[in-house]
Each structure stands twice: as C-alpha cells, then as structure tokens.
Design a protein around this motif. Structure first.
Motif, mmCIF file in Angstrom:
data_model
loop_
_atom_site.group_PDB
_atom_site.id
_atom_site.type_symbol
_atom_site.label_atom_id
_atom_site.label_comp_id
_atom_site.label_asym_id
_atom_site.label_seq_id
_atom_site.Cartn_x
_atom_site.Cartn_y
_atom_site.Cartn_z
ATOM 1 N N VAL A 1 42.814 43.449 40.365
ATOM 2 C CA VAL A 1 41.391 43.094 40.464
ATOM 3 C C VAL A 1 40.846 43.490 41.832
ATOM 4 N N ALA A 2 39.677 44.129 41.829
ATOM 5 C CA ALA A 2 39.006 44.534 43.068
ATOM 6 C C ALA A 2 37.608 43.936 43.104
ATOM 7 N N ALA A 3 37.015 43.878 44.290
ATOM 8 C CA ALA A 3 35.671 43.330 44.455
ATOM 9 C C ALA A 3 34.673 44.101 43.592
ATOM 10 N N LYS A 4 33.729 43.371 42.993
ATOM 11 C CA LYS A 4 32.675 43.901 42.125
ATOM 12 C C LYS A 4 33.198 44.390 40.780
ATOM 13 N N ASP A 5 34.457 44.082 40.467
ATOM 14 C CA ASP A 5 34.948 44.312 39.112
ATOM 15 C C ASP A 5 34.279 43.332 38.162
ATOM 16 N N LEU A 6 34.153 43.708 36.909
ATOM 17 C CA LEU A 6 33.730 42.792 35.854
ATOM 18 C C LEU A 6 34.761 42.878 34.739
ATOM 19 N N TRP A 7 35.542 41.798 34.576
ATOM 20 C CA TRP A 7 36.627 41.782 33.598
ATOM 21 C C TRP A 7 36.158 41.068 32.336
ATOM 22 N N ILE A 8 36.350 41.741 31.200
ATOM 23 C CA ILE A 8 35.959 41.209 29.894
ATOM 24 C C ILE A 8 37.223 41.001 29.073
ATOM 25 N N ALA A 9 37.382 39.797 28.527
ATOM 26 C CA ALA A 9 38.617 39.496 27.795
ATOM 27 C C ALA A 9 38.381 38.380 26.793
ATOM 28 N N ASP A 10 39.311 38.244 25.861
ATOM 29 C CA ASP A 10 39.248 37.208 24.836
ATOM 30 C C ASP A 10 39.761 35.889 25.408
ATOM 31 N N ARG A 11 39.723 34.846 24.592
ATOM 32 C CA ARG A 11 40.038 33.494 25.068
ATOM 33 C C ARG A 11 41.507 33.301 25.439
ATOM 34 N N ASN A 12 42.401 34.192 24.968
ATOM 35 C CA ASN A 12 43.804 34.069 25.363
ATOM 36 C C ASN A 12 43.978 34.165 26.873
ATOM 37 N N PHE A 13 43.014 34.778 27.554
ATOM 38 C CA PHE A 13 43.098 34.980 29.001
ATOM 39 C C PHE A 13 42.251 33.982 29.781
ATOM 40 N N CYS A 14 41.713 33.004 29.087
ATOM 41 C CA CYS A 14 40.872 31.995 29.749
ATOM 42 C C CYS A 14 41.742 30.866 30.281
ATOM 43 N N THR A 15 42.305 31.076 31.472
ATOM 44 C CA THR A 15 43.077 30.036 32.138
ATOM 45 C C THR A 15 42.440 29.732 33.490
ATOM 46 N N THR A 16 42.691 28.536 33.974
ATOM 47 C CA THR A 16 42.102 28.118 35.252
ATOM 48 C C THR A 16 42.500 29.069 36.376
ATOM 49 N N ASN A 17 43.779 29.378 36.491
ATOM 50 C CA ASN A 17 44.243 30.216 37.592
ATOM 51 C C ASN A 17 43.677 31.634 37.509
ATOM 52 N N PHE A 18 43.539 32.152 36.292
ATOM 53 C CA PHE A 18 43.034 33.514 36.149
ATOM 54 C C PHE A 18 41.557 33.596 36.529
ATOM 55 N N LEU A 19 40.749 32.652 36.048
ATOM 56 C CA LEU A 19 39.321 32.669 36.380
ATOM 57 C C LEU A 19 39.106 32.474 37.883
ATOM 58 N N PHE A 20 39.798 31.507 38.465
ATOM 59 C CA PHE A 20 39.667 31.281 39.900
ATOM 60 C C PHE A 20 40.190 32.477 40.689
ATOM 61 N N GLY A 21 41.279 33.081 40.195
ATOM 62 C CA GLY A 21 41.845 34.234 40.891
ATOM 63 C C GLY A 21 40.885 35.413 40.934
ATOM 64 N N ILE A 22 40.170 35.640 39.828
ATOM 65 C CA ILE A 22 39.183 36.721 39.811
ATOM 66 C C ILE A 22 38.056 36.428 40.793
ATOM 67 N N ALA A 23 37.542 35.188 40.750
ATOM 68 C CA ALA A 23 36.432 34.817 41.632
ATOM 69 C C ALA A 23 36.840 34.895 43.103
ATOM 70 N N GLN A 24 38.078 34.511 43.418
ATOM 71 C CA GLN A 24 38.548 34.555 44.806
ATOM 72 C C GLN A 24 38.645 35.974 45.344
ATOM 73 N N ARG A 25 38.672 36.942 44.463
ATOM 74 C CA ARG A 25 38.730 38.352 44.882
ATOM 75 C C ARG A 25 37.347 38.996 44.871
ATOM 76 N N ASN A 26 36.310 38.140 44.854
ATOM 77 C CA ASN A 26 34.918 38.601 44.836
ATOM 78 C C ASN A 26 34.633 39.494 43.626
ATOM 79 N N ALA A 27 35.281 39.175 42.528
ATOM 80 C CA ALA A 27 35.080 39.896 41.280
ATOM 81 C C ALA A 27 34.482 38.945 40.247
ATOM 82 N N PHE A 28 34.227 39.467 39.044
ATOM 83 C CA PHE A 28 33.485 38.706 38.043
ATOM 84 C C PHE A 28 34.157 38.843 36.682
#
Length: 459
Positions: A195-222
């Motif tokens: 994941v890089a800054a200004k990325d926009l990641w689109i995925a299904d609900r299998n990837f909806c975990t707390t650590n993954f969402l926070f991890g993306i946001a912490q990298r200035n991504a979306f």
C-alpha cells in the motif's frame, strides 16, 4: 525495424499473433528473467537449467499451445539442455517469492509500454491510484503424489491474493500461500506492505478487518470495502442521509466511528445500497465502508466504485476461459502457484495487446465488441505455424526494444487487426432452471423419443 518477407506477411495477415509474441519476447526477455531469479531466489540456484527456460516451457502450456509440461519439453528438448526430471525438480522447488516477483516485475515492464501507446483506460477516481484486491483458490489437483493416492478428498495446492490495476488492466502483484485451507485474511499483512499513499483499495467483505482498514489509513491511503458483519468494532455517529439512487438501488450515507485494540479511532463513511433485487444470498442491502472524503467522491460514486470490483472477477473468468491457469497435473504447491503466476503474466500480455487495440480503435469499441476468448483463440491457432515459419533468431529484435519503440510497433500492427473477427456474442438473460426428475427410477431416456413428443405437440 527491418523484418523478413515472411515476418511481414504474418504481421499483415496474423497481426494479433505477432503482437502477442513480440510482447512476450520483450517482457519475458531471457536475460531479464534470469536477473529476476538471481535477485529474488534464496535457496534455489542456477546449474544448467535457467529460470528463463522454465518460464518459457510453462508459458506455452498456460497459453494452451502445448497440452502439458512434458509435451512442451519434448518439443524443445534439444534446446533445454537438461532432463525432464530436472525440469520437474526446478518447477516443484520454485520459490513463491520468485513467482510473485515474476508477476510484479513483468507488470512494471509493461506499464510504460501501455502508457506510451495511450492505451490505458479512464481513471476510476481522479488523483487516486486504484487497486482491486481479490483472492483465488486453486482447484484440487490430480492425486499423482504418493502421499495423495490414498486420500479421497480434493488436494488443494494453495491460493493467491491478486492485485489488479483497472486503468491498465494489469495484475500488478500477487501474494501466494501454499496452504489451501488458510484464510485470505492471514495474508493481509503482506498486502499492507504494497500500500502506498493516495492508493484506493477496493475489495469484498472478506478483507474487511480492523487491522487492514487501519493499516491502509495509517499509510495515507484509502479504501472502498464492503462491511463484514463481525470483523470490525464500530458505532454510528451521524444520521443516515438519502443520496439518490444508482442502477441497482437507493443509496444512503452515514458516518461511523471504528476503533482498534490500541484505542485508536477512525471516522468512516458507511454507504448503504438498498437493492432493488436481492443478491444470490438473499441480501437486500449492501454496506460499503470508505475513508475517501466526500469532496472527492460522493456516496453514489463510492457505490459505483464498489460495483467495479467485479472487474477482477471478470479477469479471473478470462484467465479460466482463455488460459490454462490451473494445471491440475501439478500436485506440488510451488509448481501449481508458479503456473498460476505465469498465467497472470500471460494475462498481462493479452492486456497489453488490448491496450494497443484501444489506442487505435478506442476504449468503448474494444470493451464492448472485442472478445478475449477470440483473441486468445486466434493467437493459439496461429502460433505453432508462425514459430515454424519464422526462426527464433528473428524474434530477438524485440528483446531490447524500449517501451516507446515497442509501443510504436504494437500500434502499427493493431491497425491491421480486423475487429469483426473478434466480436463478442453476448448471450441473453439466463432463464430459470426447470425442476428435474431425480433419475432414481428411470436412469436413461432416448433423446429421439423425447424430441418426437415435442414434434407431436407442435403439429
């Protein structure tokens, strides 16, 4: 580029095959492939059998030009320089890091070619680099391994998480797992490393975990990810607002507050689509979570972005329909995963070919009219004869072409492609399946008698 008369004849009469082989020669330049192996291999080493040779053998199997690795080896035994046992040993030991690097490095090599042609698709969201994430489980293999011969259950050789760039239609990265029963979520730390800054990641609900969402946001991504019912800690912080409708239903937007185990807070938008028609699972609502600001994408845009996630499902379908991406005779996990990665590389070659067609004929025409199946079929039918007629040393000219030079060649060839020969034939809407008799009492019927009854009724 000066080519022989035979070469020019194929370029005029079978441009797709020449384009595909030219891209393969450039993207899978043997020197480049062997450099990838030297850089990423940790345990394997090169003796007599080069990594580029293994990729070459596997590519003709994946592209359905040869039916098996053994058949591909037999056709090229004189140039391989090793035994068939050595080939299988190399395949079965190919490290996952090398297979994944093959996909990434070839995609990086093809990206400037597509950009030079102007063959990329329209951006999904301005100022964002969109990435679609999905998993693919390899099917059960044949029970050829000694340890599998006494097991009746399906033998799963592993699975992969694939990252797709929808602008270029390239599989840019893959994360591999040899454990066919492992959860996709266990691999998400490896995805976060991409994941890089200004990325926009689109995925299904299998990837909806707390650590993954926070991890993306912490990298200035979306992200635009469908909400899972039980893998996120959250609560409402605002009222639900109606935001109009899209083709599939009414759209609503609402703010929520998510928290992680460290007590950190993430304010998100929860976009809900109240569906006109239930899903196959009977669901009437879709909840999509995003941290994209409203000023960049309103609720209806977020809902449409999530609908676009099916682009990667279509890519997987094309892999299955046009390429031999899941070779069930390869029982060892590393070999099966390597074959899948070579299939992703071959898919990227076809995507580059389509980009050339887009640059000449337009994005809408190629998307609506060109069939990936007929493109692959044309290439497969012509390839053997073309490689007999044109000596291998004539293809070397493609090896060191710059992206701009290769782009110029592909655009010139694309002008000779007859699109009507590649036209899609979309089927109409599916009809509901009629109820069938069990067949427990009557095990066989005569088709002629059944049809005779039909003709009798119509008279």
């Amino acid at each position: 580029m000066i080519l022989s008369d035979v070469f020019e004849r194929f370029a005029q009469d079978a441009p797709l095959s020449v384009m595909a082989q030219g891209i393969m020669e450039n993207a899978l330049n043997p020197q480049f492939l062997d450099q990838v192996f030297e850089e990423f291999a940790e345990r394997q080493f090169t003796n007599k059998l080069l990594f580029s040779t293994i990729v070459d053998l596997m590519s003709v199997v994946v592209c359905r030009i040869r039916p098996s690795i053994h058949a591909a080896f037999q056709a090229r035994a004189e140039t391989v320089g090793a035994t068939i046992d050595a080939v299988y040993d190399k395949l079965n030991g190919t490290e996952n890091a090398v297979s994944a690097a093959l996909v990434h490095e070839v995609a990086a090599r093809l990206t400037p070619v597509i950009d030079a042609m102007g063959g990329g698709r329209a951006d999904w969201l301005r100022d964002y680099r969109v990435r679609i994430l999905d998993g693919n489980h390899l099917p059960g293999t044949e029970h050829r391994l000694k340890e599998l011969r006494t097991i009746g259950a399906g033998a799963l050789p592993g699975h992969a998480l694939v990252v797709l760039d929808p602008r270029l239609m390239l599989a840019t990265d893959v994360v591999l797992c040899e454990d066919g029963h492992a959860q996709e979520r266990s691999l998400l730390d490896q995805i976060l490393a991409l994941v890089a800054a200004k990325d926009l990641w689109i995925a299904d609900r299998n990837f909806c975990t707390t650590n993954f969402l926070f991890g993306i946001a912490q990298r200035n991504a979306f992200f635009v990810i469908r909400q899972h019912a039980s893998t996120l800690h959250w609560e409402f912080v605002g009222k639900r607002r109606a935001c109009g409708r899209i083709d599939t239903g009414k759209v609503y937007d609402q703010a929520i507050r998510a928290t992680n185990d460290a007590g950190e807070i993430l304010i998100l938008r929860r976009v809900t689509v109240l569906l006109d028609q239930p899903t196959r699972d009977g669901e009437t609502e879709l909840h999509i979570l995003t941290n994209v600001p409203v000023k960049d994408a309103r609720a209806k845009v977020i809902a449409e972005l999530y609908r676009g996630r099916w682009t990667i499902e279509t890519a997987f379908q094309e892999l299955e329909a046009t390429l031999n991406s899941e070779i069930t005779t390869l029982g060892y996990p590393k070999a099966a995963l390597f074959a899948f990665c070579v299939a992703l590389v071959s898919y990227n070659v076809l995507s580059t070919l389509k980009a050339a067609l887009r640059s000449v004929h337009g994005e809408a025409v190629v998307a609506e009219e060109v069939s990936g199946y007929y493109v692959a079929d044309e290439i497969q039918m012509t390839h053997r004869g073309m490689m007999i007629a044109i000596p291998e040393d004539e293809w070397v000219v493609f090896h060191d072409l710059t992206p701009v030079e290769l782009a110029d060649v592909l655009v010139r060839l694309a002008r000779s492609v007859s699109l009507p020969k590649l036209r899609k034939h979309p089927r109409g809407p599916k009809k509901p399946q009629p109820k069938k008799q069990s067949g427990a009492k009557i095990k066989h019927v005569a088709t002629a008698r059944i049809l005779e009854a039909r003709y009798t009724c119509t008279k």
